[in-house]
Write a protein that holds these residues in place. Structure first.
Motif, PDB file in Angstrom:
ATOM      1  N   UNK A  67       0.843  -1.198   0.000  1.00 48.23           N
ATOM      2  CA  UNK A  67       0.000   0.000   0.000  1.00 48.23           C
ATOM      3  C   UNK A  67       0.876   1.246   0.000  1.00 48.23           C
ATOM      4  N   UNK A  68       0.386   2.298  -0.645  1.00 50.88           N
ATOM      5  CA  UNK A  68       1.072   3.585  -0.653  1.00 50.88           C
ATOM      6  C   UNK A  68       0.083   4.696  -0.351  1.00 50.88           C
ATOM      7  N   UNK A  69       0.389   5.484   0.676  1.00 48.75           N
ATOM      8  CA  UNK A  69      -0.445   6.640   1.011  1.00 48.75           C
ATOM      9  C   UNK A  69       0.212   7.889   0.438  1.00 48.75           C
ATOM     10  N   UNK A  70      -0.615   8.796  -0.069  1.00 51.38           N
ATOM     11  CA  UNK A  70      -0.113  10.067  -0.586  1.00 51.38           C
ATOM     12  C   UNK A  70      -1.172  11.138  -0.352  1.00 51.38           C
ATOM     13  N   UNK A  71      -0.777  12.386  -0.512  1.00 51.71           N
ATOM     14  CA  UNK A  71      -1.715  13.480  -0.273  1.00 51.71           C
ATOM     15  C   UNK A  71      -1.469  14.608  -1.244  1.00 51.71           C
ATOM     16  N   UNK A  72      -2.538  15.356  -1.492  1.00 52.14           N
ATOM     17  CA  UNK A  72      -2.484  16.568  -2.308  1.00 52.14           C
ATOM     18  C   UNK A  72      -3.088  17.668  -1.458  1.00 52.14           C
ATOM     19  N   UNK A  73      -2.239  18.503  -0.880  1.00 56.32           N
ATOM     20  CA  UNK A  73      -2.728  19.525   0.049  1.00 56.32           C
ATOM     21  C   UNK A  73      -3.630  20.542  -0.650  1.00 56.32           C
ATOM     22  N   UNK A  74      -3.323  20.882  -1.872  1.00 57.23           N
ATOM     23  CA  UNK A  74      -4.139  21.863  -2.597  1.00 57.23           C
ATOM     24  C   UNK A  74      -5.558  21.341  -2.822  1.00 57.23           C
ATOM     25  N   UNK A  75      -5.680  20.035  -3.016  1.00 59.68           N
ATOM     26  CA  UNK A  75      -6.999  19.435  -3.239  1.00 59.68           C
ATOM     27  C   UNK A  75      -7.618  18.930  -1.948  1.00 59.68           C
ATOM     28  N   UNK A  76      -6.893  19.051  -0.822  1.00 61.85           N
ATOM     29  CA  UNK A  76      -7.388  18.580   0.466  1.00 61.85           C
ATOM     30  C   UNK A  76      -7.774  17.094   0.370  1.00 61.85           C
ATOM     31  N   UNK A  77      -6.927  16.329  -0.269  1.00 71.45           N
ATOM     32  CA  UNK A  77      -7.235  14.939  -0.575  1.00 71.45           C
ATOM     33  C   UNK A  77      -6.101  14.023  -0.142  1.00 71.45           C
ATOM     34  N   UNK A  78      -6.497  12.858   0.366  1.00 69.34           N
ATOM     35  CA  UNK A  78      -5.552  11.796   0.683  1.00 69.34           C
ATOM     36  C   UNK A  78      -5.922  10.566  -0.133  1.00 69.34           C
ATOM     37  N   UNK A  79      -4.912   9.850  -0.585  1.00 72.17           N
ATOM     38  CA  UNK A  79      -5.103   8.670  -1.416  1.00 72.17           C
ATOM     39  C   UNK A  79      -4.488   7.452  -0.732  1.00 72.17           C
ATOM     40  N   UNK A  80      -5.031   6.296  -1.089  1.00 70.44           N
ATOM     41  CA  UNK A  80      -4.430   5.035  -0.652  1.00 70.44           C
ATOM     42  C   UNK A  80      -4.411   4.099  -1.858  1.00 70.44           C
ATOM     43  N   UNK A  81      -3.238   3.889  -2.403  1.00 68.09           N
ATOM     44  CA  UNK A  81      -3.076   2.942  -3.496  1.00 68.09           C
ATOM     45  C   UNK A  81      -2.807   1.574  -2.889  1.00 68.09           C
ATOM     46  N   UNK A  82      -3.670   0.625  -3.208  1.00 71.26           N
ATOM     47  CA  UNK A  82      -3.564  -0.712  -2.631  1.00 71.26           C
ATOM     48  C   UNK A  82      -3.275  -1.711  -3.734  1.00 71.26           C
ATOM     49  N   UNK A  83      -2.130  -2.330  -3.674  1.00 68.84           N
ATOM     50  CA  UNK A  83      -1.722  -3.339  -4.656  1.00 68.84           C
ATOM     51  C   UNK A  83      -1.583  -4.698  -3.985  1.00 68.84           C
ATOM     52  N   UNK A  84      -1.543  -5.733  -4.799  1.00 64.77           N
ATOM     53  CA  UNK A  84      -1.370  -7.101  -4.291  1.00 64.77           C
ATOM     54  C   UNK A  84      -2.336  -7.386  -3.148  1.00 64.77           C
TER      55      UNK A  84
END
Length: 121
Positions: A67-84
């Motif tokens: 899993x990889x967590x990332x964020x975009x502060x300008x969009x006020x968004x957090x993501x979670x990329x889940x693989x395998x």
């Protein structure tokens, strides 16, 4: 005052991938840490990953390397990329953010409504 809207859950076969998103809206001055948690049936809610405003992410041992967590502060968004993905990743996934309100400058933690992730074997 603050709402978190999640998307991206669903049904996937083992070994597949999903990407979760969570966007905040409302009276926001600043967002500090963002994170993802999950709760499987009959189990307590557990941390999946967190990411500070500035700094390195933190992951649960069970998802490291997948899993990889990332964020975009300008969009006020957090993501979670889940693989395998594995069947044991099946749970309701919740996002959380530490928000400083623009109206009061007080800090509070907010949670999304949850999105179901189901991994079939």
């Amino acid at each position: 005052q603050v709402q978190l809207a999640e998307s991206g859950g669903g049904l996937v076969q083992a070994g597949g991938s999903l990407r979760l998103s969570c966007t905040a809206s409302g009276s926001i001055w600043r967002i500090n840490a963002m994170g993802w948690y999950r709760q499987a049936p009959g189990k307590q809610r557990e941390l999946v990953a967190t990411i500070p405003r500035d700094g390195s992410p933190n992951y649960a041992d069970s998802v490291k390397g997948r899993f990889t967590i990332s964020r975009d502060n300008a969009k006020k968004t957090v993501y979670l990329q889940m693989n395998s993905l594995k069947p044991e990743d099946t749970a309701v996934y919740y996002c959380s953010m530490g928000v400083v309100l623009s109206t009061t400058l007080n800090r509070s933690d907010y949670w999304g409504q949850g999105t179901q992730v189901t991994v079939s074997s």
